[in-house]
Design a protein around this motif. Structure first.
Motif, PDB file in Angstrom:
ATOM      1  N   VAL A 140     -46.203 -28.941  21.261  1.00  0.00           N
ATOM      2  CA  VAL A 140     -44.798 -28.745  21.633  1.00  0.00           C
ATOM      3  C   VAL A 140     -44.068 -28.236  20.398  1.00  0.00           C
ATOM      4  N   LEU A 141     -43.243 -27.185  20.594  1.00  0.00           N
ATOM      5  CA  LEU A 141     -42.475 -26.629  19.486  1.00  0.00           C
ATOM      6  C   LEU A 141     -41.147 -27.371  19.387  1.00  0.00           C
ATOM      7  N   MET A 170     -38.349 -34.239  23.009  1.00  0.00           N
ATOM      8  CA  MET A 170     -38.078 -33.008  23.746  1.00  0.00           C
ATOM      9  C   MET A 170     -38.420 -31.810  22.880  1.00  0.00           C
ATOM     10  N   GLY A 171     -38.639 -30.660  23.466  1.00  0.00           N
ATOM     11  CA  GLY A 171     -38.981 -29.447  22.750  1.00  0.00           C
ATOM     12  C   GLY A 171     -39.460 -28.402  23.723  1.00  0.00           C
ATOM     13  N   PHE A 172     -40.114 -27.382  23.197  1.00  0.00           N
ATOM     14  CA  PHE A 172     -40.561 -26.265  24.015  1.00  0.00           C
ATOM     15  C   PHE A 172     -42.085 -26.305  24.196  1.00  0.00           C
ATOM     16  N   SER A 173     -42.515 -26.209  25.432  1.00  0.00           N
ATOM     17  CA  SER A 173     -43.945 -25.987  25.695  1.00  0.00           C
ATOM     18  C   SER A 173     -44.245 -24.539  25.363  1.00  0.00           C
ATOM     19  N   GLN A 174     -45.471 -24.288  24.905  1.00  0.00           N
ATOM     20  CA  GLN A 174     -45.852 -22.933  24.532  1.00  0.00           C
ATOM     21  C   GLN A 174     -47.006 -22.444  25.403  1.00  0.00           C
ATOM     22  N   LEU A 175     -47.008 -21.123  25.633  1.00  0.00           N
ATOM     23  CA  LEU A 175     -48.089 -20.515  26.413  1.00  0.00           C
ATOM     24  C   LEU A 175     -48.421 -19.168  25.780  1.00  0.00           C
ATOM     25  N   TYR A 176     -49.774 -18.912  25.641  1.00  0.00           N
ATOM     26  CA  TYR A 176     -50.243 -17.613  25.186  1.00  0.00           C
ATOM     27  C   TYR A 176     -50.911 -16.936  26.377  1.00  0.00           C
ATOM     28  N   TYR A 177     -50.577 -15.651  26.559  1.00  0.00           N
ATOM     29  CA  TYR A 177     -51.165 -14.929  27.695  1.00  0.00           C
ATOM     30  C   TYR A 177     -51.618 -13.566  27.188  1.00  0.00           C
ATOM     31  N   THR A 178     -52.913 -13.266  27.393  1.00  0.00           N
ATOM     32  CA  THR A 178     -53.475 -11.992  26.956  1.00  0.00           C
ATOM     33  C   THR A 178     -54.841 -11.793  27.597  1.00  0.00           C
ATOM     34  N   SER A 179     -55.482 -10.679  27.278  1.00  0.00           N
ATOM     35  CA  SER A 179     -56.871 -10.450  27.735  1.00  0.00           C
ATOM     36  C   SER A 179     -57.795 -10.932  26.612  1.00  0.00           C
ATOM     37  N   CYS A 180     -58.570 -11.977  26.907  1.00  0.00           N
ATOM     38  CA  CYS A 180     -59.394 -12.605  25.861  1.00  0.00           C
ATOM     39  C   CYS A 180     -60.725 -13.086  26.451  1.00  0.00           C
ATOM     40  N   GLU A 181     -61.642 -13.484  25.516  1.00  0.00           N
ATOM     41  CA  GLU A 181     -62.956 -13.954  25.977  1.00  0.00           C
ATOM     42  C   GLU A 181     -62.887 -15.390  26.451  1.00  0.00           C
ATOM     43  N   ARG A 182     -62.104 -16.191  25.735  1.00  0.00           N
ATOM     44  CA  ARG A 182     -62.029 -17.610  26.116  1.00  0.00           C
ATOM     45  C   ARG A 182     -60.579 -17.961  26.408  1.00  0.00           C
ATOM     46  N   GLY A 183     -60.426 -18.682  27.504  1.00  0.00           N
ATOM     47  CA  GLY A 183     -59.083 -19.103  27.893  1.00  0.00           C
ATOM     48  C   GLY A 183     -59.145 -20.182  28.937  1.00  0.00           C
ATOM     49  N   LEU A 184     -57.964 -20.426  29.519  1.00  0.00           N
ATOM     50  CA  LEU A 184     -57.879 -21.526  30.491  1.00  0.00           C
ATOM     51  C   LEU A 184     -58.566 -21.175  31.802  1.00  0.00           C
ATOM     52  N   ALA A 185     -58.823 -19.896  32.032  1.00  0.00           N
ATOM     53  CA  ALA A 185     -59.479 -19.506  33.285  1.00  0.00           C
ATOM     54  C   ALA A 185     -60.962 -19.831  33.271  1.00  0.00           C
ATOM     55  N   GLY A 186     -61.577 -19.990  32.050  1.00  0.00           N
ATOM     56  CA  GLY A 186     -62.991 -20.320  31.950  1.00  0.00           C
ATOM     57  C   GLY A 186     -63.895 -19.127  31.966  1.00  0.00           C
ATOM     58  N   HIS A 187     -63.344 -17.895  31.923  1.00  0.00           N
ATOM     59  CA  HIS A 187     -64.158 -16.689  31.903  1.00  0.00           C
ATOM     60  C   HIS A 187     -63.334 -15.617  31.185  1.00  0.00           C
ATOM     61  N   PRO A 188     -63.989 -14.579  30.696  1.00  0.00           N
ATOM     62  CA  PRO A 188     -63.281 -13.535  29.982  1.00  0.00           C
ATOM     63  C   PRO A 188     -62.308 -12.800  30.908  1.00  0.00           C
ATOM     64  N   GLY A 189     -61.240 -12.213  30.306  1.00  0.00           N
ATOM     65  CA  GLY A 189     -60.294 -11.425  31.094  1.00  0.00           C
ATOM     66  C   GLY A 189     -58.848 -11.779  30.767  1.00  0.00           C
ATOM     67  N   LEU A 190     -57.940 -11.171  31.568  1.00  0.00           N
ATOM     68  CA  LEU A 190     -56.496 -11.390  31.390  1.00  0.00           C
ATOM     69  C   LEU A 190     -56.165 -12.790  31.889  1.00  0.00           C
ATOM     70  N   GLN A 191     -55.699 -13.639  30.981  1.00  0.00           N
ATOM     71  CA  GLN A 191     -55.492 -15.046  31.346  1.00  0.00           C
ATOM     72  C   GLN A 191     -54.651 -15.740  30.284  1.00  0.00           C
ATOM     73  N   PHE A 192     -54.302 -17.003  30.583  1.00  0.00           N
ATOM     74  CA  PHE A 192     -53.659 -17.822  29.573  1.00  0.00           C
ATOM     75  C   PHE A 192     -54.711 -18.229  28.558  1.00  0.00           C
ATOM     76  N   ASN A 193     -54.494 -17.810  27.329  1.00  0.00           N
ATOM     77  CA  ASN A 193     -55.442 -18.144  26.269  1.00  0.00           C
ATOM     78  C   ASN A 193     -55.313 -19.607  25.876  1.00  0.00           C
ATOM     79  N   ALA A 194     -54.020 -20.097  25.877  1.00  0.00           N
ATOM     80  CA  ALA A 194     -53.779 -21.489  25.503  1.00  0.00           C
ATOM     81  C   ALA A 194     -52.407 -21.887  26.021  1.00  0.00           C
ATOM     82  N   ALA A 195     -52.193 -23.202  26.168  1.00  0.00           N
ATOM     83  CA  ALA A 195     -50.909 -23.691  26.663  1.00  0.00           C
ATOM     84  C   ALA A 195     -50.732 -25.127  26.248  1.00  0.00           C
ATOM     85  N   THR A 196     -49.474 -25.527  26.154  1.00  0.00           N
ATOM     86  CA  THR A 196     -49.169 -26.925  25.905  1.00  0.00           C
ATOM     87  C   THR A 196     -49.546 -27.706  27.147  1.00  0.00           C
TER      88      THR A 196
END
Length: 782
Positions: free
Chosen positions: A136-137, A1-27
């Motif tokens: 996982v943290l 057990m632990g904490f899932s982590q999520l980064y959210y910002t405006s970036c070039e690469r992320g989970l959305a697959g294109h630049p912009g405001l999106q989740f940069n990374a996630a557990t």
């Protein structure tokens, strides 16, 4: 057990697959709806002072939003995030922020760490990463906020006095439909310190449910329980109905009634709160929620506010067991608790075997009951010390209580078999219970009470006896009540007068005889006379009293005034008044009566003597002499009052004089004729017709025909006929027949026959008179 982590910002690469405001990374494995909730929770708008082109130093001072959202039915995930302003994004667009969020489905993953303690933690990052998969943290590293730091912050802050109100507002915000709390401070760190203070002081369960954000530019749109912002942000002072405001910069807060538990927690302070809650949880049963639920538990451990603790302790005594109940009870002062609360507490503590505290509660109940004596259930007193103290307290309280309170105390003493000394009973009856005998309907509760307390009965009798002079009429009424035989009122010497008057009221003795007995004491009270004769003495009463009561009493008040009023009252017919006047002239009282009254008595006596001379005459010659004397005195009197007295007596006794002799007097004196006819007129009215008066008038008219030597005799006869016959014609036939019968019995018979013939033409009612008139008219036309 632990904490899932999520980064959210405006970036070039992320989970959305294109630049912009999106989740940069996630557990890996974070559900889409959780990601949506994270995105909604972590939005950021910088304060107005951070304009485009702000320096890196200015951006570094931008307020950080540490936000926490516990899981809900809709979104079970618990979320904690740090949102930091980072200035420009990869494309140099100003306004970018970085949100680092921790998510867990199990709040227990926080362990002993409070969400707010992660303020300034080293685990937070503000930089995007190339790898989209975050680990996982496992563990949490608190930041710089701890109890010592927060305690120092609160103590040094001028808003410390608002801490109880802040705790109360947060507790209210956690309730359904509760208003959220908006905290305005100089920076987000200060907001975090206030949230930390509340987190350390409030119940742990409340803290876990408390959502918060250390900074939002427009707090009115926030869904958090506690929202922090800066003075330069948009805080609407007109929206106080939707949130409670705590502006620690302007030292302005919403009006709020502070919860006593909040005041206690603030008083104990952040540093002591940990021990307070650890001890409180040892007494809790797990059902406690919020300040209301925890207040009696905390107060029980502190041994204060027994009014709140007593009901809780009564409900939980069996679970806590005797030793704990005794420990809590040893600290409590239960004297301020209500009777009902004390009764329930006494029963509960005794049931678990906490005998020491049970006796303490029992005694507190007894003291309060003795002090207030309300209606309702009672509690037995069993312990010897309590019974001894209660006996003393009762002896002091009973005589000073009001009637109802004294009755309740006596009933309770009887139930508990507590002895009340005889002298206390007597005082209670005289001072407390006695006044109740005058209340309407009091017999219903007084009789059962007095049957059980003989000493109280004696005191009640003493009160009644002492009241007899001021409440004589009430005492007389009391003698016919159900209380009289129970109290043996007739046997009390002080009530002898009232007993005598009560016997008069029931007809057992006549008023005259009652006054004769009362007069034996040599003194008669005016109120006694009023009760015996509400309308004053009649002439008959006065005459009887002069024969039966000590003569000297009439020579002084109040009998003197009463006799004087009787002598001045109009005579009502018969010779009673004349006999009274004669009696008065023979008694010592004639020497002290007012002069005008004596004159009237003498005038009446003289008038009666003159008229009696005519009434007692045995022959016409004797009557003539008596009549001449009467006429001579009458004509020789210039005093109109005396002349009126003579005429009144004559008219009253006219029926006692033979009509043939009365006709002589009638013919001789005009005033006799006027007075006689005037006195007779009301009795000729059909509504109060008197056949005897009509017969007298007709008889006098008949004998006037035998009088010789007097001018105008025929006119006198016609006057009597004209007065009598038209009136009798309107009488009902049965009354007319009574006149005929009277004339036949009295004679002369020629008068009887004449009137019988004359009256055959009489018709009593208007219709009969009309028909009779029509018949006569037809006869005349024939």
């Amino acid at each position: 057990m632990g904490f899932s982590q999520l980064y959210y910002t405006s970036c070039e690469r992320g989970l959305a697959g294109h630049p912009g405001l999106q989740f940069n990374a996630a557990t890996p494995g974070v559900r889409p709806e959780v990601m949506t909730a994270v995105e909604e929770m972590t939005g950021y708008e910088p304060p107005p002072s951070l304009a485009y082109g702000a320096s890196a130093a200015a951006i570094a001072t931008a307020p950080v939003n540490l936000c926490y959202q516990p899981g809900t039915t809709k979104t079970p995930a618990t979320m904690l995030a740090q949102v930091a302003f980072v200035g420009t994004d990869y494309s140099r667009r100003f306004g970018n922020y970085f949100a680092h969020t921790l998510v867990t489905s199990n709040p227990a993953d926080f362990g002993e760490v409070l969400p707010i303690e992660l303020w300034g933690s080293a685990l937070w990052t503000r930089e995007p990463v190339d790898d989209p998969d975050l680990p996982v943290l496992g563990g949490l590293t608190p930041g710089g906020l701890d109890r010592d730091a927060v305690a120092a912050f609160v103590t040094a802050h001028r808003g410390e006095r608002h801490l109880p109100a802040l705790l109360t507002a947060i507790d209210l915000a956690l309730r359904p439909e509760g208003r959220r709390v908006v905290v305005v401070e100089r920076d987000a760190a200060a907001v975090a310190a206030w949230i930390a203070a509340a987190s350390y002081l409030l119940p742990r369960e409340s803290v876990r449910r408390m959502s918060f954000a250390t900074y939002e530019h427009q707090p009115r749109f926030s869904g958090m329980h506690v929202v922090g912002t800066l003075a330069e942000s948009e805080v609407s002072r007109a929206a106080f109905d939707t949130y409670h405001l705590f502006d620690f910069v302007a030292d302005e807060i919403s009006q709020i009634d502070v919860h006593p538990m909040a005041a206690h927690l603030a008083y104990m302070g952040v540093e002591s709160a940990e021990l307070l809650w650890r001890q409180a949880r040892e007494l809790a049963d797990g059902s406690e929620e919020g300040l209301d639920g925890w207040y009696p538990v905390v107060m029980a451990d502190a041994g204060t506010d027994a009014v709140v603790v007593a009901p809780w302790l009564a409900a939980h005594a069996r679970r806590l067991e005797a030793e704990t109940v005794e420990r809590i009870g040893s600290l409590l002062d239960v004297s301020g608790c209500s009777l009902d609360a004390l009764a329930r507490l006494a029963q509960a503590t005794e049931a678990v075997g906490a005998t020491g505290f049970a006796e303490q509660v029992e005694l507190a109940w007894a003291r309060k009951f003795i002090e207030t004596a309300p209606s309702g259930g009672t509690l037995p007193v069993r312990s010897v010390p309590a019974r001894q103290e209660v006996a003393v307290a009762l002896a002091e309280r009973l005589p000073l209580a009001d009637a109802r309170a004294a009755a309740a105390l006596l009933h309770w003493a009887e139930e508990c078999a507590i002895r009340v000394p005889d002298d206390v009973q007597h005082q209670t009856g005289a001072r407390a219970i006695g006044p109740a005998v005058w209340e309407e309907g009091a017999e219903a509760w007084l009789v059962p009470l007095l049957r059980s307390w003989p000493g109280v009965r004696g005191g009640v009798v003493a009160h009644i006896s002492a009241s007899v002079h001021n409440r004589l009429s009430d005492v007389i009424g009391l003698l016919s009540s159900e209380l009289a035989p129970l109290l043996r009122l007739r046997e009390d010497g002080g009530l002898a007068v009232a007993v005598l008057l009560a016997d008069v009221k029931t007809g057992r003795i006549q008023p005259v005889h009652a006054l004769a007995r009362l007069a034996l004491s040599g003194q008669v009270q005016p109120d006694v006379l009023i009760l015996l004769w509400p309308d004053g003495w009649t002439h008959h009463d006065a005459l009887l009293l002069l024969d039966n009561v000590e003569k000297s009493l009439f020579c002084r008040p109040p009998l003197l005034q009463w006799l004087n009023e009787a002598l001045l009252s109009p005579a009502s017919g018969g010779d009673t008044y004349e006999r009274l006047c004669a009696k008065v002239l023979e008694e010592p009282v004639v020497g002290v009566l007012p002069r005008e009254t004596v004159k009237q008595v003498n005038a009446r006596f003289e008038a009666a003597s003159l008229v009696d001379g005519m009434v007692r005459a045995r022959s016409e010659q004797q009557f003539g002499h008596a009549m001449d004397e009467f006429i001579g005195v009458y004509r020789g009197t210039r005093n109109e009052r005396r002349r009126g007295e003579l005429m009144t007596v004559l008219v009253d006794k006219a029926a006692e004089v033979p009509p043939e002799w009365f006709a002589l007097l009638y013919a001789r004196l005009q005033d006799v004729r006027d007075a006689y006819r005037s006195a007779a007129q009301p009795s000729l009215d059909p509504r109060q017709a008197d056949p005897a008066v009509a017969a007298d008038l007709l008889t006098v008219a008949r004998y006037l025909g035998d009088v010789v030597g007097v001018r105008g005799i025929n006119a006198m006869r016609m006057e009597l006929h004209e007065q009598t016959l038209p009136a009798v014609r309107k009488w009902p036939r049965p009354l007319v027949r009574q006149v005929v019968e009277l004339l036949r019995r009295r004679g002369p018979q020629d008068l009887a026959r004449w009137f019988a013939d004359e009256s055959r033409a009489f018709a009593g009612n208007p219709l009969a008179r009309f028909l009779l008139g029509q018949m006569r008219s037809r006869e005349r036309r024939r």
